[in-house]
Write a protein that holds these residues in place. Structure first.
Motif, short mmCIF file in Angstrom:
data_model
loop_
_atom_site.label_atom_id
_atom_site.label_comp_id
_atom_site.label_asym_id
_atom_site.label_seq_id
_atom_site.Cartn_x
_atom_site.Cartn_y
_atom_site.Cartn_z
N GLN A 74 0.91 -1.10 0.08
CA GLN A 74 -0.08 0.00 -0.01
C GLN A 74 0.74 1.17 -0.10
O GLN A 74 0.57 2.21 -0.73
CB GLN A 74 -0.95 0.00 1.08
N TYR A 75 2.03 1.27 0.91
CA TYR A 75 2.80 2.32 0.72
C TYR A 75 3.51 2.63 -0.56
O TYR A 75 3.82 4.04 -0.89
CB TYR A 75 3.76 2.20 2.09
N GLU A 76 3.87 1.63 -1.08
CA GLU A 76 4.53 1.56 -2.41
C GLU A 76 3.79 2.33 -3.37
O GLU A 76 4.28 3.08 -4.31
CB GLU A 76 4.89 0.27 -3.15
N GLN A 77 2.41 2.22 -3.14
CA GLN A 77 1.41 3.03 -4.41
C GLN A 77 1.50 4.43 -3.90
O GLN A 77 1.12 5.14 -5.23
CB GLN A 77 0.08 2.43 -3.85
N ASP A 78 1.89 4.58 -2.83
CA ASP A 78 1.90 6.14 -2.81
C ASP A 78 3.14 6.80 -3.52
O ASP A 78 3.04 8.20 -3.41
CB ASP A 78 1.83 6.51 -1.26
N ASN A 79 4.15 6.08 -3.48
CA ASN A 79 5.44 6.65 -4.19
C ASN A 79 5.99 5.74 -5.13
O ASN A 79 6.61 4.71 -4.71
CB ASN A 79 6.35 7.22 -3.31
N LYS A 80 5.93 5.95 -6.46
CA LYS A 80 6.35 5.03 -7.48
C LYS A 80 8.13 4.79 -7.15
O LYS A 80 8.56 3.86 -7.80
CB LYS A 80 5.97 5.63 -8.96
N ASN A 81 8.65 5.90 -6.85
CA ASN A 81 10.01 5.89 -6.36
C ASN A 81 10.32 5.35 -5.22
O ASN A 81 10.91 5.92 -4.38
CB ASN A 81 10.68 7.31 -6.48
N SER A 82 9.84 3.87 -5.14
CA SER A 82 10.16 3.36 -3.71
C SER A 82 11.22 2.25 -3.74
O SER A 82 11.18 1.48 -4.88
CB SER A 82 8.80 2.85 -3.26
N LEU A 83 11.83 2.01 -2.87
CA LEU A 83 12.73 0.95 -2.41
C LEU A 83 12.44 0.37 -1.09
O LEU A 83 12.29 0.94 -0.10
CB LEU A 83 14.34 1.30 -2.55
N LEU A 84 12.49 -1.08 -1.27
CA LEU A 84 12.43 -1.96 0.02
C LEU A 84 13.75 -2.25 0.52
O LEU A 84 14.54 -3.14 -0.36
CB LEU A 84 11.47 -3.09 -0.23
N VAL A 85 13.94 -2.13 1.79
CA VAL A 85 15.48 -2.48 2.21
C VAL A 85 15.25 -3.13 3.77
O VAL A 85 14.15 -3.10 4.27
CB VAL A 85 16.31 -1.30 2.41
N HIS A 86 16.29 -3.88 4.01
CA HIS A 86 16.13 -4.40 5.28
C HIS A 86 17.74 -4.40 6.02
O HIS A 86 18.79 -4.57 5.36
CB HIS A 86 15.81 -5.94 5.19
N ALA A 87 17.69 -4.38 7.17
CA ALA A 87 18.85 -3.97 8.02
C ALA A 87 19.22 -5.44 8.74
O ALA A 87 19.87 -5.24 9.85
CB ALA A 87 18.70 -3.04 8.85
N GLY A 88 19.07 -6.47 8.24
CA GLY A 88 19.65 -7.81 8.83
C GLY A 88 18.70 -8.66 9.76
O GLY A 88 17.77 -7.94 10.12
N ASP A 89 18.99 -9.76 10.07
CA ASP A 89 18.26 -10.79 10.97
C ASP A 89 17.00 -10.99 10.24
O ASP A 89 16.11 -10.93 10.92
CB ASP A 89 18.18 -10.19 12.27
N VAL A 90 16.71 -11.08 9.01
CA VAL A 90 15.46 -11.24 8.51
C VAL A 90 15.31 -13.04 8.63
O VAL A 90 14.00 -13.30 8.66
CB VAL A 90 15.31 -11.06 6.83
N VAL A 91 16.28 -13.65 8.90
CA VAL A 91 16.18 -14.89 9.04
C VAL A 91 16.81 -15.38 10.39
O VAL A 91 17.78 -14.64 10.96
CB VAL A 91 16.65 -15.85 7.94
N GLY A 92 16.73 -16.55 11.03
CA GLY A 92 17.43 -16.78 12.12
C GLY A 92 16.61 -16.79 13.28
O GLY A 92 15.75 -15.76 13.43
N ALA A 93 16.46 -17.73 14.29
CA ALA A 93 15.51 -17.91 15.34
C ALA A 93 13.94 -17.55 14.68
O ALA A 93 13.20 -16.89 15.30
CB ALA A 93 15.69 -16.60 16.43
N SER A 94 13.80 -18.12 13.61
CA SER A 94 12.42 -18.19 13.07
C SER A 94 11.67 -19.10 13.54
O SER A 94 12.03 -20.05 14.34
CB SER A 94 12.98 -18.33 11.31
N SER A 95 10.36 -18.78 13.15
CA SER A 95 9.22 -19.65 13.52
C SER A 95 9.18 -21.08 12.66
O SER A 95 10.14 -20.90 11.58
CB SER A 95 7.98 -19.00 13.24
N PRO A 96 9.03 -22.13 13.17
CA PRO A 96 9.12 -23.24 12.41
C PRO A 96 8.53 -23.29 10.92
O PRO A 96 9.40 -23.92 9.84
CB PRO A 96 8.39 -24.31 13.01
N VAL A 97 7.74 -22.61 10.55
CA VAL A 97 7.37 -22.62 9.15
C VAL A 97 8.36 -22.12 8.16
O VAL A 97 8.21 -22.50 7.02
CB VAL A 97 5.80 -21.75 8.89
N SER A 98 9.13 -21.20 8.80
CA SER A 98 10.56 -20.84 7.92
C SER A 98 11.50 -21.67 8.14
O SER A 98 12.35 -22.29 7.25
CB SER A 98 10.63 -19.40 8.10
#
Length: 529
Positions: A74-98
């Motif tokens: 939804q927020y991307e729709q507000d600005n076509k010049n959007s970038l999605l970024v992450h600052a680490g630990d997207v994985v590890g100590a994850s729930s079982p489904v992952s």
């Protein structure tokens, strides 16, 4: 579908700063919107593969991959010049489904959302550098087969191969938005070497974050990049109004190149939205319960960021409909592991949580330590609190809940320590950047909050009240993470007669199976004066 508008509630305050590099404000006949290019950065940190885990904030549900996805789209729709970024630990100590699927589901969902760039956190190293690179670049795993990897680049400037001294990943990534180059520099906390199993970081070294950022920034500027963003898996925090900034990011912000305009923080699962030395610092809690919305204006003539502001947005369920595509993905992953995850192990007669009392002791910490002591039949057991990642609710306790609670796959280790060494271990609870209060079984002790480090432990007895003899030998159970010096508990490396036991998770399961109705243990093992 509900429309999410950028009208923030009072508690989601934003901090803005007009960049000092602007030579002049737009003239009276110069349209601000026409002169400057708006760019939106949507960032997450410390997601930890919590694809199907919801949390309650106040009395409202938040988190879950399908809700995070709905907000980001939804927020991307507000600005076509959007970038999605992450600052680490997207994985590890994850729930079982992952995690049971080698965290491939989390990466696939980030791919589906169109993430543009990320960095590594300490948990990306949990299963070693080779497995980290497999998730990023693709490859084959014996459990899951072929995997395409991340569809977006990763950057980390301060992790080098020990043999070649070359960065293990690119020190920076350049993304172009509407013709404007933006440089992203990734760094991870140097404390990683103390909080990851030695096998996970074998062959690499962690260098100073400040020097690494400045070296990468210099290279970016040589390439004509004037808009620079740092993705730092390094702690930051502030009050909601931006006051009282703290953390390592805040400490190094004045020391890094002034062409760095924005720093995304992480690792400490906190809130930050503040400005330090002209640099906007933002961090949005953890587990997908919130994300950072950073809005930039770039001067197309100078290619420099001339204004920046941020808000931290909570992913409340009642404000949006879940994203159907991502929900289907999570449901499909769940079906692959549901038989194991849904097995009921025991019944909890009440909630049992990691909420600590003034001494640092928690009921769930006590329960986990008790299970480990029972499994190895030792005098005492010590459990690092960071290894317990979720609470137990009242009612049926499933295998999946226990896995989410103890996700690291650590084995138990039995060893022999003298009473003097046990005291030395306990003193090391204050040796790091913040206290790490071990959860104990079979041992009672008192610590003095006003005493200097190294002299805080003022009394120790066994659970029967017998004083701990400095010269006597005692058997102790710990997990293999702290047995090898993790979390700064280096004295445990001196333990003799070491014997490896079962997984901490398996020990917990067996312990709970032997009890009919699980109650929260009393908080009477640690005292503070």
């Amino acid at each position: 579908m509900f429309q999410v508008k950028k009208v923030l509630p009072a508690f989601l305050l934003s901090v803005s700063l007009i960049g000092t590099s602007v030579s002049a404000a737009p003239g009276a006949n110069d349209s601000y919107k026409e002169r400057y290019i708006p760019v939106q950065l949507l960032g997450i940190n410390d997601f930890h593969g919590q694809l199907d885990v919801y949390r309650t904030i106040g009395d409202r549900k938040a988190g879950g991959a399908e809700y995070l996805a709905a907000y980001l789209k939804q927020y991307e729709q507000d600005n076509k010049n959007s970038l999605l970024v992450h600052a680490g630990d997207v994985v590890g100590a994850s729930s079982p489904v992952s995690s049971l699927l080698q965290d491939e589901p989390t990466i696939e969902i980030l791919n589906e959302l169109g993430f543009d760039v990320g960095t590594v956190g300490n948990h990306e190293f949990d299963e070693g550098v080779a497995e980290m690179k497999r998730l990023i670049n693709g490859g084959t795993h014996e459990e899951t087969g072929d995997f395409e990897g991340a569809s977006f680049p990763y950057t980390v400037a301060n992790v080098k191969d020990k043999e070649t001294s070359e960065p293990i990943l690119p020190p920076y990534v350049i993304k172009k938005v509407n013709g404007m180059p933006i440089g992203f520099i990734g760094v991870v906390t140097t404390d990683t070497k103390n909080i990851v199993l030695p096998s996970g970081i074998e062959g690499v070294e962690f260098t100073d974050e400040t020097k690494a950022i400045n070296n990468a920034a210099a290279q970016l500027k040589e390439k004509g990049v004037e808009s620079i963003v740092v993705l730092a898996h390094v702690p930051a925090s502030s009050n909601q109004d931006g006051s009282n900034p703290s953390g390592e990011v805040v400490e190094f912000a004045p020391k890094i190149d002034d062409e760095v305009d924005v720093i995304f923080g992480g690792h400490n699962h906190a809130y930050a939205n503040t400005v330090v030395d002209g640099k906007l610092i933002v961090e949005s809690y953890s587990y997908g319960t919130a994300f950072s919305d950073v809005d930039l204006m770039i001067d197309p003539k100078t290619k420099d960021i001339v204004s920046k502001e941020a808000s931290v947005v909570t992913t409340f369920h009642d404000a949006i409909e879940p994203d159907a595509e991502v929900k289907d993905m999570v449901d499909n992953y769940s079906k692959e592991v549901e038989d194991l995850v849904q097995e009921v192990i025991a019944q909890a007669g009440e909630p049992i949580t990691t909420a600590p009392d003034a001494s640092g002791e928690s009921a769930l910490g006590n329960l986990v330590a008790d299970s480990q002591r029972a499994a190895m039949q030792t005098d005492f057991a010590f459990m690092n609190p960071g290894g317990i990642r979720a609470n137990l609710d009242e009612g049926p306790i499933t295998w999946g809940e226990l896995y989410t609670m103890l996700p690291f796959g650590n084995n138990l280790v039995k060893m022999t320590l003298t009473g003097s060494q046990i005291k030395a271990v306990l003193e090391q609870q204050w040796s790091g950047s913040y206290p790490r209060i071990l959860q104990v079984s079979g041992l009672n002790y008192t610590w003095d909050d006003n005493a200097p480090n190294g002299e805080k432990i003022v009394a120790m007895t066994d659970s029967n009240g017998n004083p701990i003899d400095p010269e006597q030998q005692y058997t102790v159970t710990v997990n293999n993470f702290i047995a090898t010096g993790g979390d700064g508990f280096t004295v445990l490396k001196e333990g003799t007669n070491q014997v490896t036991g079962p997984l901490a998770l398996d020990a917990m399961i067996e312990y709970l199976k032997q009890q009919e109705d699980i109650k929260a243990p009393a908080l009477n093992r640690i005292d503070v004066k």
